[in-house]
Design a protein around this motif. Structure first.
Motif, PDB file in Angstrom:
ATOM      1  N   UNK A 120      -5.865  10.025 -40.607  1.00 50.17           N
ATOM      2  CA  UNK A 120      -6.155  10.166 -39.185  1.00 50.17           C
ATOM      3  C   UNK A 120      -5.806  11.586 -38.776  1.00 50.17           C
ATOM      4  N   UNK A 121      -6.669  12.205 -37.968  1.00 49.55           N
ATOM      5  CA  UNK A 121      -6.424  13.547 -37.456  1.00 49.55           C
ATOM      6  C   UNK A 121      -6.270  13.455 -35.945  1.00 49.55           C
ATOM      7  N   UNK A 122      -5.222  14.089 -35.426  1.00 46.69           N
ATOM      8  CA  UNK A 122      -4.974  14.098 -33.984  1.00 46.69           C
ATOM      9  C   UNK A 122      -5.373  15.453 -33.412  1.00 46.69           C
ATOM     10  N   UNK A 123      -6.165  15.422 -32.339  1.00 46.72           N
ATOM     11  CA  UNK A 123      -6.592  16.630 -31.636  1.00 46.72           C
ATOM     12  C   UNK A 123      -6.004  16.602 -30.229  1.00 46.72           C
ATOM     13  N   UNK A 124      -5.514  17.746 -29.781  1.00 50.33           N
ATOM     14  CA  UNK A 124      -5.018  17.880 -28.417  1.00 50.33           C
ATOM     15  C   UNK A 124      -5.625  19.155 -27.842  1.00 50.33           C
ATOM     16  N   UNK A 125      -6.407  18.999 -26.756  1.00 51.16           N
ATOM     17  CA  UNK A 125      -7.153  20.148 -26.233  1.00 51.16           C
ATOM     18  C   UNK A 125      -7.086  20.167 -24.717  1.00 51.16           C
ATOM     19  N   UNK A 126      -6.844  21.361 -24.155  1.00 53.98           N
ATOM     20  CA  UNK A 126      -6.887  21.563 -22.713  1.00 53.98           C
ATOM     21  C   UNK A 126      -7.129  23.045 -22.454  1.00 53.98           C
ATOM     22  N   UNK A 127      -8.315  23.371 -21.958  1.00 51.85           N
ATOM     23  CA  UNK A 127      -8.664  24.760 -21.713  1.00 51.85           C
ATOM     24  C   UNK A 127      -7.732  25.389 -20.683  1.00 51.85           C
ATOM     25  N   UNK A 128      -7.343  24.634 -19.668  1.00 55.94           N
ATOM     26  CA  UNK A 128      -6.470  25.157 -18.612  1.00 55.94           C
ATOM     27  C   UNK A 128      -5.138  25.659 -19.180  1.00 55.94           C
TER      28      UNK A 128
ATOM     29  N   UNK B 276       7.038  19.744 -29.068  1.00 53.68           N
ATOM     30  CA  UNK B 276       6.225  20.853 -28.568  1.00 53.68           C
ATOM     31  C   UNK B 276       5.126  20.334 -27.644  1.00 53.68           C
ATOM     32  N   UNK B 277       4.460  19.270 -28.040  1.00 57.04           N
ATOM     33  CA  UNK B 277       3.389  18.712 -27.225  1.00 57.04           C
ATOM     34  C   UNK B 277       3.920  18.082 -25.942  1.00 57.04           C
ATOM     35  N   UNK B 278       5.115  17.533 -25.995  1.00 58.26           N
ATOM     36  CA  UNK B 278       5.686  16.921 -24.789  1.00 58.26           C
ATOM     37  C   UNK B 278       5.927  17.942 -23.684  1.00 58.26           C
ATOM     38  N   UNK B 279       6.016  19.208 -24.052  1.00 54.47           N
ATOM     39  CA  UNK B 279       6.233  20.244 -23.052  1.00 54.47           C
ATOM     40  C   UNK B 279       4.972  20.684 -22.339  1.00 54.47           C
ATOM     41  N   UNK B 280       3.794  20.203 -22.763  1.00 53.97           N
ATOM     42  CA  UNK B 280       2.525  20.614 -22.150  1.00 53.97           C
ATOM     43  C   UNK B 280       2.192  19.691 -20.985  1.00 53.97           C
ATOM     44  N   UNK B 281       1.743  20.258 -19.874  1.00 49.41           N
ATOM     45  CA  UNK B 281       1.380  19.471 -18.698  1.00 49.41           C
ATOM     46  C   UNK B 281       0.264  20.186 -17.951  1.00 49.41           C
ATOM     47  N   UNK B 282      -0.791  19.455 -17.578  1.00 50.61           N
ATOM     48  CA  UNK B 282      -1.955  20.039 -16.891  1.00 50.61           C
ATOM     49  C   UNK B 282      -2.201  19.270 -15.600  1.00 50.61           C
TER      50      UNK B 282
END
Length: 383
Positions: A88-96, A9-15
């Motif tokens: 460990x906690x992983x955060x992935x953030x992108x407002x765009x 799912x994360x691999x599909x995100x691109x900014x």
């Protein structure tokens, strides 16, 4: 539960016009450490800006957007940081992109923060690899429970009960009837182990996962003898305990170290296999050799160390990866800075349906098992 689906799912995100903040933060168990958690996160995220690449103008534009992402991370830490102690906690953030994902991981990983055009995912692959789903069978001479363990979830998927005969005269050590009863119990025990092994064989048909056996020593040995080849191949190890006193939580606790040793053993064997192969083997060792193999889509399995980053450059013309800043040797286009060549190689290996394995204490910077030999590329003709 966290798994490969989250990675895909994360691999599909691109900014392309902004940057995705990827933060891996270790949450301590002690209260003093929890109090300093926000300060540690701020420090990591501040350092991440320098890894994003680009000009200073790019950094200033990104900083305006990323401030909201950092505030979102700190808000979640203030609300839930105490719940994640020891992980460990992983955060992935992108407002765009409207992206904000928080993934508590099942193990501890090195801390890092990265700003790139997409989520930085290869530490997630290490977490999935080191804490795989497994199957646990708790067995004695009469009963067996087969459980599926996935993260903190434990579920009984099958049971096997085979109660043998009882005789009031079986307490002695002599007598024909006692001997016959004993032989009958032994034979029933063999049937019980074979029936349990058949259940495991059927479960293995739905997907191969590591198998752990728990119980008394004689029951573990009896079931091991009865296992068919497919189930024996999945056998990761065993632990000794009284089956009648084991709760599901205790089963998961005892199975964890067994699976940990199994994963570490497989990592070592894979690394040794790549390094010890004969001349002309289908393997690449070292950064330059692996960059060439990834560029030609030759990597079947990419092997990474469990820590460290290697900054480099990517060509927007032909996609080649390199360490040097100069023109791309393939097409002559100027390279674009990337914070980590290992991450770029991971993404391209997965795009080519290859596998990625993270090796603890790896004796190399990066290595790969190849699908086919890598051929030398010619430099572009001068104009």
């Amino acid at each position: 539960m966290f798994g490969y689906a989250d990675v895909e799912k994360l691999r599909g995100a691109c900014a392309p016009r902004s940057a995705v903040l990827s933060l891996y933060l270790a949450v301590p168990l002690d209260l003093a450490g929890i109090r300093g958690l926000a300060a540690g996160a701020v420090e990591l995220m501040a350092c991440a800006v320098g890894l994003a690449g680009g000009t200073e103008d790019d950094h200033r534009v990104r900083a305006r957007v990323e401030a909201a992402d950092r505030e979102a991370v700190l808000g979640v830490l203030a609300a839930h940081g105490r719940d994640w102690g020891g992980h460990t906690v992983a955060f992935f953030a992108c407002q765009e992109l409207g992206l904000f994902e928080v993934l508590p991981l099942p193990c501890l990983l090195p801390e890092r923060a990265v700003l790139t055009g997409r989520p930085y995912i290869w530490p997630l692959l290490a977490a999935v690899q080191r804490c795989p789903d497994c199957r646990v069978v708790i067995v004695d001479r009469e009963c067996a429970r087969v459980l599926a363990v996935s993260g903190s979830r434990v579920e009984i998927v099958a049971t096997q009960v085979d109660r043998g005969p009882r005789s009031s005269g079986f307490g002695g050590w002599y007598g024909l009837q006692a001997h016959r009863t004993q032989r009958r119990i032994i034979e029933l025990g063999r049937h019980h182990y074979r029936d349990t092994a058949a259940i495991l064989e059927g479960a293995a048909a739905g997907g191969q996962v590591p198998l752990v056996i728990g119980g008394h020593g004689d029951s573990i040995a009896g079931l091991l003898r009865a296992l068919p080849p497919a189930a024996r191949e999945a056998f990761a190890g065993s632990f000794r305990a009284d089956p009648h006193t084991l709760t599901e939580a205790r089963i998961r606790e005892l199975a964890g170290p067994v699976i940990g040793r199994w994963v570490a053993r497989r990592e070592r064997e894979l690394a040794e296999n790549v390094l010890a192969g004969p001349p002309g083997r289908l393997a690449a060792v070292g950064l330059q050799a692996c960059l060439a193999a990834v560029g030609q889509g030759a990597v079947g399995c990419l092997l990474l160390p469990d820590n460290g980053m290697i900054p480099g450059f990517a060509c927007d013309g032909c996609g080649a990866l390199s360490v040097g800043r100069g023109e791309c040797p393939g097409c002559g286009t100027a390279g674009r800075p990337v914070p980590d060549l290992l991450e770029e190689m991971v993404q391209r290996t997965l795009d080519d349906d290859g596998r990625v394995t993270v090796i603890r204490d790896a004796p190399f910077s990066v290595a790969a098992k190849l699908r086919f030999p890598v051929t030398a590329r010619r430099a572009p003709a001068s104009r």
